[in-house]
Design an enzyme around this catalytic site. Structure first.
Site, PDB file in Angstrom:
ATOM      1  N   ARG A 156      42.925  34.025  25.738  1.00  0.00           N
ATOM      2  CA  ARG A 156      43.200  33.024  24.715  1.00  0.00           C
ATOM      3  C   ARG A 156      43.918  33.733  23.563  1.00  0.00           C
ATOM      4  O   ARG A 156      43.759  34.943  23.362  1.00  0.00           O
ATOM      5  CB  ARG A 156      41.916  32.395  24.190  1.00  0.00           C
ATOM      6  N   LYS A 180      35.009  32.223  23.114  1.00  0.00           N
ATOM      7  CA  LYS A 180      34.413  31.102  22.381  1.00  0.00           C
ATOM      8  C   LYS A 180      32.904  31.306  22.273  1.00  0.00           C
ATOM      9  O   LYS A 180      32.264  31.799  23.193  1.00  0.00           O
ATOM     10  CB  LYS A 180      34.711  29.784  23.092  1.00  0.00           C
ATOM     11  N   HIS A 249      49.391  29.718  24.885  1.00  0.00           N
ATOM     12  CA  HIS A 249      48.591  28.862  25.774  1.00  0.00           C
ATOM     13  C   HIS A 249      49.268  28.699  27.125  1.00  0.00           C
ATOM     14  O   HIS A 249      48.622  28.693  28.181  1.00  0.00           O
ATOM     15  CB  HIS A 249      48.383  27.501  25.107  1.00  0.00           C
ATOM     16  N   ARG A 252      48.725  31.788  29.232  1.00  0.00           N
ATOM     17  CA  ARG A 252      47.353  31.808  29.766  1.00  0.00           C
ATOM     18  C   ARG A 252      47.226  30.831  30.932  1.00  0.00           C
ATOM     19  O   ARG A 252      46.640  31.152  31.973  1.00  0.00           O
ATOM     20  CB  ARG A 252      46.368  31.453  28.652  1.00  0.00           C
ATOM     21  N   HIS A 275      35.501  30.646  31.078  1.00  0.00           N
ATOM     22  CA  HIS A 275      35.042  29.254  31.001  1.00  0.00           C
ATOM     23  C   HIS A 275      33.561  29.181  31.326  1.00  0.00           C
ATOM     24  O   HIS A 275      33.112  29.729  32.330  1.00  0.00           O
ATOM     25  CB  HIS A 275      35.802  28.366  31.989  1.00  0.00           C
ATOM     26  N   TYR A 284      41.999  22.887  34.016  1.00  0.00           N
ATOM     27  CA  TYR A 284      42.940  23.828  33.424  1.00  0.00           C
ATOM     28  C   TYR A 284      43.887  24.409  34.449  1.00  0.00           C
ATOM     29  O   TYR A 284      45.042  24.692  34.165  1.00  0.00           O
ATOM     30  CB  TYR A 284      42.118  24.955  32.783  1.00  0.00           C
TER      31      TYR A 284
END
Length: 309
Positions: A156, A180, A249, A252, A275, A284
């Site tokens: 990311r 995240k 993005h 990725r 994830h 994705y």
């Protein structure tokens, strides 16, 4: 064509009039919201009349679903349909508050979610075209190292920007990143990504301030910003004559798509991307149907019809 407007029976009209007054005097909603609610409720009341209903107490969850389905057939946007159902829920809550209903039949009915647009990925040739950076000044070396790492490790943007020099292990070919929710993970990096990060580290001191920990720094010598990375990548896309707009993005996503196409290992790609839920990875890293169909035709033992005797 729209249905002709019919007079509403008192059992439908009077509760609506009381609700409109309630919205105006007690709820203090904006005129825009009041108008939206009134328009949606009047439309639904008209539909109920055509179906032979004379009062709101006759409406159950099945009727509400039918009203929602009618809106979908008429091509209503998900946001408009959500407003329709929201106005109906609020109206029924009002009737419950007044003791005219015992339960809200619209409570369990929700509008369809907006379709989540899938990010476009670059094909392998476009990636190769983008990464064919031959300039040897420190900023160009840094930019190619960033792009190689973004595509080579599927990071990311925030993860790449936050990487420090000490997080890079050339010996093990691993990179420590914080994703995240401050969740730490290690990702493998090798090949050209490893090669260009190494080249960058040899010239990094010409830009970085002495005490700066960040792997990638700006020309001011401090940790590079998200905006700067986005700007530089977009500029390289134009300079390298890549047809698609280039963004972190997109790199990725291209990493994820190409990895999935090559390995068909969804769990591994999920781990590499960081994830938490595999459903995110499924969205994705889409594969186009043609590719899946070809794989099926080639691999499934009963996919090919045997010639008739």
């Amino acid at each position: 064509m729209s249905e002709s407007v019919q007079p509403l029976p008192n059992g439908l009209q009077q509760p609506l009039l009381r609700f409109y007054e309630y919205l105006r005097s007690e709820k203090g909603l904006s005129l825009h919201t009041q108008r939206n609610y009134k328009q949606q409720l009047e439309t639904m009341a008209q539909h109920l009349v055509t179906m032979g209903l004379k009062e709101w107490a006759q409406v159950d969850a099945a009727w509400v679903r039918q009203l929602a389905s009618k809106g979908m057939r008429e091509g209503m946007k998900p946001s408009s349909l959500a407003t329709r159902l929201s106005s109906l829920r609020s109206f029924f809550d009002f009737l419950i508050l007044r003791g005219e209903l015992s339960a809200n039949p619209a409570k369990g009915v929700s509008a369809p979610r907006k379709k989540r647009p899938l990010p476009k990925n670059l094909d392998v040739d476009e990636v190769g075209q983008l990464l064919e950076v031959t300039d040897d000044d420190p900023l160009s070396i840094r930019d190619r190292a960033m792009m190689e790492l973004m595509y080579g490790a599927g990071l990311r943007l925030a993860e790449m920007v936050s990487v420090n020099v000490k997080d890079v292990s050339f010996f093990s070919g691993e990179l420590r990143v914080v994703g995240k929710g401050d969740k730490e993970r290690k990702v493998p990096f090798s090949g050209l990504a490893k090669e260009w990060v190494g080249k960058w580290l040899k010239v990094r001191s010409s830009l970085a301030k002495g005490d700066e920990k960040a792997l990638f720094v700006s020309k001011l010598g401090v940790r590079i910003s998200h905006r700067n990375v986005q700007k530089r990548m977009a500029e390289w896309g134009q300079k390298q004559s890549v047809a698609s707009h280039i963004s972190p993005h997109k790199l990725r996503h291209s990493f994820a798509t190409h990895m999935l196409e090559s390995s068909n290992n969804l769990r591994a790609v999920q781990e590499l991307l960081g994830h938490e839920n595999i459903s995110t990875t499924q969205i994705y890293t889409h594969l186009d149907f043609q590719h899946l169909a070809q794989v099926y035709d080639q691999a499934h033992p009963r996919a090919k019809k045997k010639p008739a005797n």
